[in-house]
Motif scaffolding. Sequence first.
Motif, PDB file in Angstrom:
ATOM      1  N   GLU A   2       0.813  -1.209   0.000  1.00 32.30           N
ATOM      2  CA  GLU A   2       0.000   0.000   0.000  1.00 32.30           C
ATOM      3  C   GLU A   2       0.850   1.265   0.000  1.00 32.30           C
ATOM      4  N   ALA A   3       2.138   1.150   0.312  1.00 32.71           N
ATOM      5  CA  ALA A   3       3.004   2.327   0.392  1.00 32.71           C
ATOM      6  C   ALA A   3       3.057   3.026  -0.952  1.00 32.71           C
ATOM      7  N   LYS A   4       3.034   4.346  -0.898  1.00 29.58           N
ATOM      8  CA  LYS A   4       3.097   5.127  -2.129  1.00 29.58           C
ATOM      9  C   LYS A   4       4.554   5.365  -2.492  1.00 29.58           C
ATOM     10  N   ILE A   5       4.855   5.180  -3.738  1.00 24.14           N
ATOM     11  CA  ILE A   5       6.189   5.476  -4.227  1.00 24.14           C
ATOM     12  C   ILE A   5       6.137   6.872  -4.823  1.00 24.14           C
ATOM     13  N   ILE A   6       6.925   7.775  -4.278  1.00 23.42           N
ATOM     14  CA  ILE A   6       6.950   9.132  -4.780  1.00 23.42           C
ATOM     15  C   ILE A   6       8.042   9.220  -5.828  1.00 23.42           C
ATOM     16  N   LYS A   7       7.618   9.359  -7.052  1.00 22.58           N
ATOM     17  CA  LYS A   7       8.553   9.426  -8.171  1.00 22.58           C
ATOM     18  C   LYS A   7       9.166  10.817  -8.220  1.00 22.58           C
ATOM     19  N   SER A   8      10.439  10.903  -8.535  1.00 21.18           N
ATOM     20  CA  SER A   8      11.113  12.196  -8.566  1.00 21.18           C
ATOM     21  C   SER A   8      11.926  12.414  -9.831  1.00 21.18           C
ATOM     22  N   HIS A   9      11.684  11.592 -10.856  1.00 24.22           N
ATOM     23  CA  HIS A   9      12.370  11.806 -12.132  1.00 24.22           C
ATOM     24  C   HIS A   9      11.584  11.157 -13.271  1.00 24.22           C
ATOM     25  N   GLU A  10      11.862  11.641 -14.464  1.00 21.29           N
ATOM     26  CA  GLU A  10      11.312  11.055 -15.693  1.00 21.29           C
ATOM     27  C   GLU A  10      12.458  10.929 -16.677  1.00 21.29           C
ATOM     28  N   ASP A  11      12.454   9.844 -17.443  1.00 23.14           N
ATOM     29  CA  ASP A  11      13.464   9.633 -18.472  1.00 23.14           C
ATOM     30  C   ASP A  11      12.869   9.949 -19.838  1.00 23.14           C
ATOM     31  N   PHE A  12      13.642  10.695 -20.629  1.00 22.53           N
ATOM     32  CA  PHE A  12      13.266  11.034 -22.000  1.00 22.53           C
ATOM     33  C   PHE A  12      14.472  10.757 -22.886  1.00 22.53           C
ATOM     34  N   GLY A  13      14.480   9.610 -23.522  1.00 18.97           N
ATOM     35  CA  GLY A  13      15.621   9.253 -24.375  1.00 18.97           C
ATOM     36  C   GLY A  13      16.907   9.196 -23.575  1.00 18.97           C
ATOM     37  N   LYS A  69      21.470  10.480 -18.896  1.00 20.78           N
ATOM     38  CA  LYS A  69      21.248   9.234 -18.147  1.00 20.78           C
ATOM     39  C   LYS A  69      22.540   8.473 -17.927  1.00 20.78           C
ATOM     40  N   GLU A  70      23.409   8.431 -18.916  1.00 22.71           N
ATOM     41  CA  GLU A  70      24.690   7.735 -18.784  1.00 22.71           C
ATOM     42  C   GLU A  70      25.720   8.710 -18.238  1.00 22.71           C
ATOM     43  N   ALA A  71      26.150   8.500 -17.015  1.00 23.33           N
ATOM     44  CA  ALA A  71      27.211   9.305 -16.380  1.00 23.33           C
ATOM     45  C   ALA A  71      26.845  10.778 -16.262  1.00 23.33           C
ATOM     46  N   GLY A  72      25.569  11.095 -16.114  1.00 27.78           N
ATOM     47  CA  GLY A  72      25.152  12.485 -15.957  1.00 27.78           C
ATOM     48  C   GLY A  72      25.285  12.939 -14.525  1.00 27.78           C
ATOM     49  N   LYS A  73      26.421  13.545 -14.210  1.00 26.35           N
ATOM     50  CA  LYS A  73      26.680  13.959 -12.833  1.00 26.35           C
ATOM     51  C   LYS A  73      26.221  15.384 -12.568  1.00 26.35           C
ATOM     52  N   ASP A 108       7.213  22.153 -18.305  1.00 22.97           N
ATOM     53  CA  ASP A 108       7.719  21.954 -19.661  1.00 22.97           C
ATOM     54  C   ASP A 108       9.228  22.134 -19.650  1.00 22.97           C
ATOM     55  N   VAL A 109       9.934  21.169 -20.231  1.00 22.63           N
ATOM     56  CA  VAL A 109      11.391  21.206 -20.257  1.00 22.63           C
ATOM     57  C   VAL A 109      11.861  21.048 -21.699  1.00 22.63           C
ATOM     58  N   LYS A 110      12.646  22.033 -22.158  1.00 24.74           N
ATOM     59  CA  LYS A 110      13.278  21.899 -23.471  1.00 24.74           C
ATOM     60  C   LYS A 110      14.644  21.273 -23.231  1.00 24.74           C
ATOM     61  N   LEU A 111      14.799  20.051 -23.701  1.00 21.85           N
ATOM     62  CA  LEU A 111      16.022  19.279 -23.488  1.00 21.85           C
ATOM     63  C   LEU A 111      17.161  19.799 -24.372  1.00 21.85           C
ATOM     64  N   PRO A 112      18.402  19.474 -24.023  1.00 22.55           N
ATOM     65  CA  PRO A 112      19.542  19.911 -24.843  1.00 22.55           C
ATOM     66  C   PRO A 112      19.470  19.463 -26.305  1.00 22.55           C
ATOM     67  N   ASN A 113      18.713  18.401 -26.599  1.00 21.31           N
ATOM     68  CA  ASN A 113      18.582  17.948 -27.990  1.00 21.31           C
ATOM     69  C   ASN A 113      17.502  18.708 -28.758  1.00 21.31           C
ATOM     70  N   GLY A 114      16.853  19.683 -28.094  1.00 22.22           N
ATOM     71  CA  GLY A 114      15.849  20.517 -28.751  1.00 22.22           C
ATOM     72  C   GLY A 114      14.414  20.061 -28.552  1.00 22.22           C
ATOM     73  N   ARG A 115      14.200  18.835 -28.090  1.00 24.73           N
ATOM     74  CA  ARG A 115      12.843  18.327 -27.842  1.00 24.73           C
ATOM     75  C   ARG A 115      12.265  18.950 -26.576  1.00 24.73           C
ATOM     76  N   THR A 116      10.970  19.219 -26.602  1.00 21.93           N
ATOM     77  CA  THR A 116      10.287  19.709 -25.407  1.00 21.93           C
ATOM     78  C   THR A 116       9.430  18.584 -24.849  1.00 21.93           C
ATOM     79  N   GLU A 117       9.562  18.342 -23.561  1.00 20.28           N
ATOM     80  CA  GLU A 117       8.800  17.302 -22.869  1.00 20.28           C
ATOM     81  C   GLU A 117       8.058  17.931 -21.695  1.00 20.28           C
ATOM     82  N   GLN A 118       6.983  17.279 -21.241  1.00 19.38           N
ATOM     83  CA  GLN A 118       6.223  17.788 -20.100  1.00 19.38           C
ATOM     84  C   GLN A 118       6.187  16.760 -18.975  1.00 19.38           C
ATOM     85  N   LEU A 119       6.437  17.242 -17.765  1.00 23.24           N
ATOM     86  CA  LEU A 119       6.301  16.449 -16.542  1.00 23.24           C
ATOM     87  C   LEU A 119       4.985  16.838 -15.886  1.00 23.24           C
TER      88      LEU A 119
END
Length: 150
Positions: free
Chosen positions: A24-35, A75-79, A130-141
């Motif tokens: 029953e515990a709620k998982i609070i998501k704190s990220h989204e992956d886009f490519g 996502k890969e080695a993004g510090k 709304d987030v415009k990613l470095p690759n130019g795509r705009t995504e919405q959370l």
Amino acid sequence: MKRIWTAVAAATLLLWAVSAAAQEAKIIKSHEDFGDYRVIYSVFNSSFIKPEIAQQYKLVRADDRAYVNVSVVEKEAGKHGLASEVGGSATNLIQQSRPLEFMEIREGPAVYYLAPLRFEDEEVLTFKVDVKLPNGRTEQLTFRRQLDKL
């Protein structure tokens, strides 16, 4: 022998209750992956910011203030956060909407975005960012949080 069976039954009941609670515990998501990118987000009360940091970045600290924090990493080695464009809104349960005006914060190689927000105690808000990613795509959370005064 009766005590052993009672102890086993109690242990079994306890394990069942813990298992049910975990499901029953709620998982609070704190990220989204886009490519190749991960957008990390959070909402926190302004009192969590140290006074000297708030003064340095001209951030207001108050019981009725929160900040929406957004950063984009590879996502890969993004510090470190990457430069992006971020905007959005927060809407309460009676559909009153207010814009989120993000400011860019740079600390060394890291970049992240903060938007100040006033709130009522125990207010539930739906965030659309709304987030415009470095690759130019705009995504919405889209995510929901309840904000509480400390």
